[in-house]
Design a protein around this motif. Structure first.
Motif, PDB file in Angstrom:
ATOM      1  N   LYS A  96     -14.153   3.529  -9.380  1.00  0.00           N
ATOM      2  CA  LYS A  96     -13.543   4.856  -9.525  1.00  0.00           C
ATOM      3  C   LYS A  96     -13.178   5.487  -8.190  1.00  0.00           C
ATOM      4  O   LYS A  96     -12.574   6.555  -8.143  1.00  0.00           O
ATOM      5  N   SER A  98     -11.365   5.440  -4.310  1.00  0.00           N
ATOM      6  CA  SER A  98     -10.245   4.860  -3.550  1.00  0.00           C
ATOM      7  C   SER A  98     -10.781   4.199  -2.284  1.00  0.00           C
ATOM      8  O   SER A  98     -11.735   4.699  -1.681  1.00  0.00           O
ATOM      9  N   PHE A 101     -10.287   1.513  -6.472  1.00  0.00           N
ATOM     10  CA  PHE A 101      -9.671   1.717  -7.794  1.00  0.00           C
ATOM     11  C   PHE A 101      -8.279   1.129  -7.837  1.00  0.00           C
ATOM     12  O   PHE A 101      -7.974   0.272  -8.677  1.00  0.00           O
ATOM     13  N   GLU A 102      -7.400   1.569  -6.918  1.00  0.00           N
ATOM     14  CA  GLU A 102      -6.023   1.071  -6.944  1.00  0.00           C
ATOM     15  C   GLU A 102      -5.921  -0.385  -6.514  1.00  0.00           C
ATOM     16  O   GLU A 102      -4.937  -1.075  -6.817  1.00  0.00           O
ATOM     17  N   VAL A 146      -3.464   2.881 -13.777  1.00  0.00           N
ATOM     18  CA  VAL A 146      -3.803   2.986 -12.353  1.00  0.00           C
ATOM     19  C   VAL A 146      -3.057   4.134 -11.683  1.00  0.00           C
ATOM     20  O   VAL A 146      -3.657   4.953 -10.983  1.00  0.00           O
ATOM     21  N   ARG A 150      -4.628   7.576 -10.009  1.00  0.00           N
ATOM     22  CA  ARG A 150      -4.422   7.948  -8.597  1.00  0.00           C
ATOM     23  C   ARG A 150      -3.998   9.398  -8.469  1.00  0.00           C
ATOM     24  O   ARG A 150      -4.348  10.075  -7.497  1.00  0.00           O
ATOM     25  N   TYR A 153      -6.906  11.981  -8.106  1.00  0.00           N
ATOM     26  CA  TYR A 153      -7.879  11.879  -7.016  1.00  0.00           C
ATOM     27  C   TYR A 153      -8.316  13.263  -6.524  1.00  0.00           C
ATOM     28  O   TYR A 153      -7.510  14.178  -6.376  1.00  0.00           O
ATOM     29  N   ARG A 161     -12.029  10.084  -5.535  1.00  0.00           N
ATOM     30  CA  ARG A 161     -12.371   9.439  -6.797  1.00  0.00           C
ATOM     31  C   ARG A 161     -11.462   9.949  -7.905  1.00  0.00           C
ATOM     32  O   ARG A 161     -10.992  11.087  -7.854  1.00  0.00           O
TER      33      ARG A 161
END
Length: 447
Positions: A96, A98, A101-102, A146, A150, A153, A161
């Motif tokens: 979760k 960054s 995640f991505e 995804v 983003r 965030y 996150r």
């Protein structure tokens, strides 16, 4: 007063996404469901014995790119679960935070010791034994999920996150169970063919450096032009070994950057290793250069003297300033500058440079050491023929590699297109006669 228990119908209404919020229309026997109503999010494991073995998975042991691969450490359940996210076999987990995640750090838990595990707190775990785990995993890998995540965030850079509200309210396209299984089989079949093609293309790319090293070796040992010498009456004895200082001159020419603010500024970081390719660069002013730099001229070779970067060498066709960690080099009369540049990219040269002198632990190769390196040289006419052949071969290689990169990008685009179609019910696998997935949702909610 105790909290009123919702009826099945009330639970169904809470779980189903209203039509006005549908991301797109699904097949009639599918339905849109709030992810948080469909899955247990970050569930706890019911384990009576704290001493049994369990898997422990830190973020570093989870592979990227939605490969689904991971490894684990073995700890006691008591130690593994303390303060960590819990999961069990068939759970789907994803990072979760960054950039994990991505970058696609996600997996389906499988074959865990005693079927249980725990890991980094930066995981979101989804559990529902009535939904095919691979279906959920593929859905999480889509651009829709995804990119949407983003955009939610929050937190400081490096500690951002995704929103858990985003996860729980996410509109999940739910097909009947048999259709989930067919979709997964279809995706895996299509992906297997694409991965086979990708592997073959990647092998071509991975072999580029070996092919280049081989042709350079042939060029500078005389093998590449053996036929040319016979046809042109050039003796094999035309080849000789000279010290570097006999074929080139190191042009140390330190200047004050203040007078060259608009000039290009080249540093080792602006040169790609082993390819001789010049990358993007700035002006002296843009790089805020203040200390002394070497003045270089068009037609010279710039060579990084820093030992880890001895394969960074470029031939320039413009004037500018270069880092003091580089040598501007000029070919002597009777020596082709491009021949010398290609030679300096070869393993014949690099192997000597990397071991030059007795002070190999020092970070730089000095001029004395560089000047002693041996250069295989021939007459200028053969040098020019070698350059012509190398230009032809390496341009062809560059074209091949570019085509491979385009093909790899196309494969990734095809995978994304397959996933997009899969979750719209457009893979040709849906059976409209099957009962609606609302029956599956009702069964899940009734548990």
């Amino acid at each position: 007063m105790p909290k009123k228990q919702l009826t099945i119908e009330e639970k169904m209404n809470n779980a189903l996404v209203p039509e006005e919020e549908w991301p797109y229309k699904l097949p009639d026997n599918w339905c849109w469901v709030r992810l948080g109503e469909l899955f247990q999010v970050n569930p706890k494991n019911n384990v009576e014995n704290d001493d049994i073995e369990a898997a422990f998975i830190p973020m570093a042991l989870i592979d990227s790119d939605f490969s689904g691969e991971y490894s684990y450490e073995i700890k006691s359940w008591k130690e593994a679960k303390k303060g960590h996210t819990q999961f069990a076999n068939k759970d789907v987990a994803f990072a979760k935070i960054s950039p994990c995640f991505e970058n696609g750090k996600a997996f389906i838990a499988n074959n865990l010791p005693n079927g249980i595990g725990a890991g980094t707190t930066e995981l979101v775990v989804l559990r529902n034994i009535k939904i095919v785990p691979q279906y959920t995993f593929y859905l999480l890998s889509t651009d829709r999920f995804v990119n949407g995540g983003r955009h939610t965030y929050s937190g400081v850079v490096g500690q951002q996150r995704i929103s858990m509200d985003y996860v729980k309210s996410y509109a999940f396209p739910l097909p009947p169970l048999p259709e989930q299984q067919r979709i997964v089989s279809r995706i895996e079949s299509l992906f297997a063919k694409l991965d086979e093609a990708k592997e073959k293309i990647q092998n071509v790319l991975d072999g580029a450096e070996k092919r280049k090293a081989a042709i350079l070796h042939q060029a500078f040992t005389g093998k590449l032009t053996a036929k040319w010498r016979k046809e042109n009456g050039v003796s094999d004895d035309s080849w000789e070994k000279r010290d570097f200082k006999g074929v080139a001159e190191i042009k140390s020419n330190l200047v004050d950057p203040i007078s060259y603010q608009d000039f290009p500024h080249i540093a080792p970081d602006n040169i790609e290793k082993k390819t001789g390719e010049l990358l993007d660069y700035n002006t002296v002013a843009e790089d805020k250069v203040k200390s002394g730099k070497h003045r270089f001229y068009s037609g010279q070779i710039l060579y990084s003297k820093i030992r880890p970067y001895l394969s960074k060498v470029v031939m320039v066709d413009f004037d500018g300033l270069c880092s003091a960690d580089m040598y501007p080099i000029e070919a002597r009369d009777g020596v082709s500058a491009k021949y010398l540049w290609y030679y300096m990219l070869s393993d014949i040269f690099l192997n000597q440079a990397s071991t030059a002198g007795s002070r190999t632990v020092l970070p730089k190769i000095n001029q004395k050491e560089l000047n002693k390196i041996k250069i295989n040289i021939t007459v200028i006419s053969e040098q020019k023929e070698i350059v012509r052949l190398l230009d032809k071969f390496l341009n062809k290689e560059k074209s091949i590699c570019k085509s491979c990169e385009v093909s790899l990008a196309a494969i990734e685009a095809m995978k994304k297109a397959i996933l997009a179609k899969a979750f719209r019910g457009e893979l040709g696998t849906n059976n409209p006669a099957e009962k609606s997935s609302k029956e599956l949702l009702r069964e899940i909610i009734s548990i």
